[in-house]
Design a protein around this motif. Structure first.
Motif, short mmCIF file in Angstrom:
data_model
loop_
_atom_site.label_atom_id
_atom_site.label_comp_id
_atom_site.label_asym_id
_atom_site.label_seq_id
_atom_site.Cartn_x
_atom_site.Cartn_y
_atom_site.Cartn_z
N ASP A 76 -8.34 38.63 -41.03
CA ASP A 76 -8.31 38.51 -39.57
C ASP A 76 -7.25 39.42 -38.97
O ASP A 76 -7.47 40.05 -37.93
N ALA A 77 -6.09 39.49 -39.61
CA ALA A 77 -5.04 40.36 -39.11
C ALA A 77 -5.44 41.82 -39.19
O ALA A 77 -5.18 42.62 -38.28
N PHE A 78 -6.11 42.19 -40.27
CA PHE A 78 -6.57 43.56 -40.47
C PHE A 78 -7.55 43.97 -39.38
O PHE A 78 -7.58 45.13 -38.94
N LEU A 79 -8.38 43.00 -38.90
CA LEU A 79 -9.41 43.27 -37.90
C LEU A 79 -8.95 42.92 -36.49
O LEU A 79 -9.74 42.97 -35.55
N SER A 80 -7.70 42.57 -36.35
CA SER A 80 -7.19 42.11 -35.06
C SER A 80 -7.13 43.23 -34.02
O SER A 80 -6.74 44.36 -34.32
N THR A 81 -7.55 42.89 -32.79
CA THR A 81 -7.31 43.77 -31.65
C THR A 81 -6.18 43.19 -30.81
O THR A 81 -5.22 43.88 -30.49
N THR A 82 -6.27 41.89 -30.51
CA THR A 82 -5.22 41.23 -29.72
C THR A 82 -4.81 39.88 -30.29
O THR A 82 -3.87 39.27 -29.80
N ILE B 135 -19.38 25.35 -29.93
CA ILE B 135 -19.24 26.57 -30.73
C ILE B 135 -17.96 27.29 -30.31
O ILE B 135 -17.70 27.51 -29.13
N GLU B 136 -17.15 27.64 -31.29
CA GLU B 136 -15.94 28.41 -31.03
C GLU B 136 -16.21 29.87 -31.36
O GLU B 136 -16.61 30.20 -32.48
N TRP B 137 -16.01 30.74 -30.39
CA TRP B 137 -16.31 32.16 -30.58
C TRP B 137 -15.04 32.93 -30.88
O TRP B 137 -13.98 32.65 -30.32
N LYS B 138 -15.16 33.91 -31.77
CA LYS B 138 -14.01 34.74 -32.13
C LYS B 138 -13.45 35.44 -30.91
O LYS B 138 -14.20 35.85 -30.01
N ASP B 139 -12.14 35.56 -30.89
CA ASP B 139 -11.48 36.24 -29.77
C ASP B 139 -10.34 37.08 -30.33
O ASP B 139 -9.61 36.63 -31.22
N GLY B 140 -10.19 38.29 -29.81
CA GLY B 140 -9.09 39.14 -30.25
C GLY B 140 -9.32 39.82 -31.58
O GLY B 140 -8.38 40.31 -32.20
N LEU B 141 -10.59 39.86 -32.05
CA LEU B 141 -10.92 40.53 -33.30
C LEU B 141 -11.95 41.62 -33.03
O LEU B 141 -12.63 41.61 -32.00
N SER B 142 -12.08 42.55 -33.96
CA SER B 142 -13.02 43.65 -33.77
C SER B 142 -14.45 43.27 -34.12
O SER B 142 -15.37 44.05 -33.92
N THR B 143 -14.65 42.07 -34.67
CA THR B 143 -15.99 41.58 -34.96
C THR B 143 -16.31 40.40 -34.05
O THR B 143 -15.42 39.65 -33.63
N ARG B 144 -17.60 40.22 -33.74
CA ARG B 144 -18.04 39.16 -32.86
C ARG B 144 -18.76 38.08 -33.65
O ARG B 144 -19.33 38.33 -34.70
N GLY B 145 -18.74 36.86 -33.11
CA GLY B 145 -19.47 35.77 -33.73
C GLY B 145 -18.70 34.47 -33.65
O GLY B 145 -17.54 34.44 -33.23
N PRO B 146 -19.33 33.38 -34.05
CA PRO B 146 -18.66 32.08 -34.05
C PRO B 146 -17.61 31.98 -35.14
O PRO B 146 -17.82 32.46 -36.26
N SER B 147 -16.49 31.35 -34.82
CA SER B 147 -15.52 30.98 -35.85
C SER B 147 -15.73 29.53 -36.27
O SER B 147 -15.20 29.09 -37.29
N ALA B 148 -16.50 28.80 -35.50
CA ALA B 148 -16.92 27.43 -35.85
C ALA B 148 -18.25 27.18 -35.15
O ALA B 148 -18.40 27.52 -33.97
N MET B 149 -19.21 26.61 -35.87
CA MET B 149 -20.55 26.41 -35.31
C MET B 149 -21.13 25.11 -35.85
O MET B 149 -21.67 25.06 -36.96
N PRO B 150 -21.02 24.01 -35.08
CA PRO B 150 -21.53 22.72 -35.54
C PRO B 150 -23.07 22.70 -35.57
O PRO B 150 -23.71 23.04 -34.57
N ILE B 151 -23.61 22.32 -36.71
CA ILE B 151 -25.08 22.28 -36.85
C ILE B 151 -25.52 20.93 -37.36
O ILE B 151 -24.74 20.17 -37.95
N SER B 152 -26.79 20.66 -37.13
CA SER B 152 -27.41 19.46 -37.67
C SER B 152 -28.81 19.84 -38.16
O SER B 152 -29.26 20.97 -37.99
#
Length: 401
Positions: free
Chosen positions: A166-172, A380-397
């Motif tokens: 995560d640190a390697f891909l960090s923008t902010t 759903i928690e979405w990634k923020d401040g990283l160079s990649t996009r997507g959920p960092s947590a996604m509750p499913i059933s």
């Protein structure tokens, strides 16, 4: 360099997996001058053909970024010893050292093991019952387990190198000091594993051991190159797949007709993966800059020698000049290949492995979790401040059997 006033790029804050709205308009125009949060101004290439030229034409160089204030999304710059900062033949030399681990034939030999790992994580989810976190319980541990086994890194240390990644891909998300600390810790960790390999008299059948042998016995790479390669494989070897699994599931759930089509025709999974790789914008912004080694006419613009160009692969993958109805998800699409894994000398080395993992993941999730759904979109928690996009947590059933 031209004196035209550059536009701030990215143009807007990424919203979940929505494409940049201005890209469609930009594909109707020549190259655009932009300025990223850090580094010198650059040209932005948004058309499919222009992007392929920037990525594949030897007149555009990665090595020429050395000593330049390279346009980038984050404060820190990559090391000149990194494979991503090299041109052939130096780049080709390093790439050949690890290519054998990622050939189509080798990857297909790994498929049964990847299937076993994926089924194991789904077994645990079914045993615990819904709800589950698709990211923590499946999408993240699956590719991490695979790359750990392939590279020879202890899976028990996954928490550490996930943080380093995560640190390697960090923008902010992380400060420059935190990024430097994480990169230093990852390098120290890798150096320790390499020292273990050198003490092991019997040798091991993993990629890290092969790199050590190439360094010590064949003198085909330097110590710094070996460390950088191992770090890049560890980060890149899981990050894309871990992000795209929940991305793909989210997009499919937003397109129920295509999801139903895939459930009815499971043989479509390989083509569906390619279409989802085209359709889903994984990164924030554009790809890594290439520098023109000579004056090049590109997209109706004269790019002067020494000027950087940013390839917007997410835009290229929605180019109407190449794809019919590019804004539409079509899991049976049979048109030109996408540039989601890049193009040319720096085409993603691990693309065959990532493709296979994504195919296995989609198949097992749709086959073994009937009625798969997000339990709460707002959760759903979405990634923020990283160079990649997507959920960092996604509750499913899913529907209990």
């Amino acid at each position: 360099m031209t004196t035209a006033e550059p536009r701030t790029f990215p143009f807007s804050r990424p919203e979940r997996l929505d494409p940049e709205p201005l890209f469609q308009e930009l594909r109707e125009q020549p190259l655009l001058r932009v300025r990223l949060p850090y580094g010198e101004p650059a040209w932005l290439a948004s058309r499919y053909e222009d992007v392929k030229v920037v990525l594949g034409d030897p007149r555009f160089s990665r090595a020429a970024s050395a000593g330049r204030d390279e346009p980038r999304m984050r404060p820190h710059q990559g090391s000149s010893g990194n494979i991503l900062s090299m041109d052939p033949p130096e780049h080709s030399r390093l790439r050949r050292l690890v290519m054998k681990a990622f050939t189509q034939r080798r990857v297909e030999q790994l498929r049964p093991r990847v299937q076993e790992i994926a089924d194991g994580f789904v077994d645990a989810m079914l045993a615990a019952g819904p709800p589950a976190d698709l990211v923590a319980d499946f999408a993240l541990p699956l590719p991490i387990t695979v790359i750990c086994e392939l590279l020879g890194v202890p899976y028990a240390d996954r928490g550490d190198f996930r943080q380093w990644s995560d640190a390697f891909l960090s923008t902010t998300k992380f400060t420059p000091g935190e990024v430097a600390e994480a990169i230093g810790a990852m390098r120290e960790y890798m150096a320790g594993l390499i020292a273990e390999r050198r003490r092991d008299e019997h040798g091991r059948d993993d990629l890290l051991s092969a790199l050590v042998a190439a360094r010590d016995e064949q003198d085909r790479l330097s110590e710094d190159e070996m460390l950088s390669l191992a770090e890049a494989i560890l980060v890149a070897g899981h990050e894309t797949t871990a992000s795209q699994i929940p991305n793909f599931v989210h997009v499919l759930l937003e397109h129920p007709d295509e999801l139903a089509r895939l459930r009815a025709e499971p043989d479509l999974v390989p083509r569906a993966v390619e279409e989802l790789l085209r359709f889903v914008p994984l990164g924030n912004g554009a790809g890594i800059a290439r520098y023109a080694l000579e004056d090049v006419e590109l997209g109706g613009v004269l790019v002067r020698a020494g000027e950087p160009v940013l390839p917007a692969t997410a835009s290229a993958n929605r180019d109407a000049a190449v794809y019919r109805n590019p804004e539409q998800l079509d899991l049976a699409r049979a048109e030109a290949s996408h540039v989601g894994f890049g193009h040319g000398p720096h085409h993603c080395l691990g693309a065959p492995l990532a493709r296979m993992e994504l195919q296995v993941a989609l198949d097992v999730l749709l086959r073994r979790l009937p009625g798969l759904r997000v339990t709460d979109e707002a959760a759903i928690e979405w990634k923020d401040g990283l160079s990649t996009r997507g959920p960092s947590a996604m509750p499913i059933s899913w529907d209990a059997g």
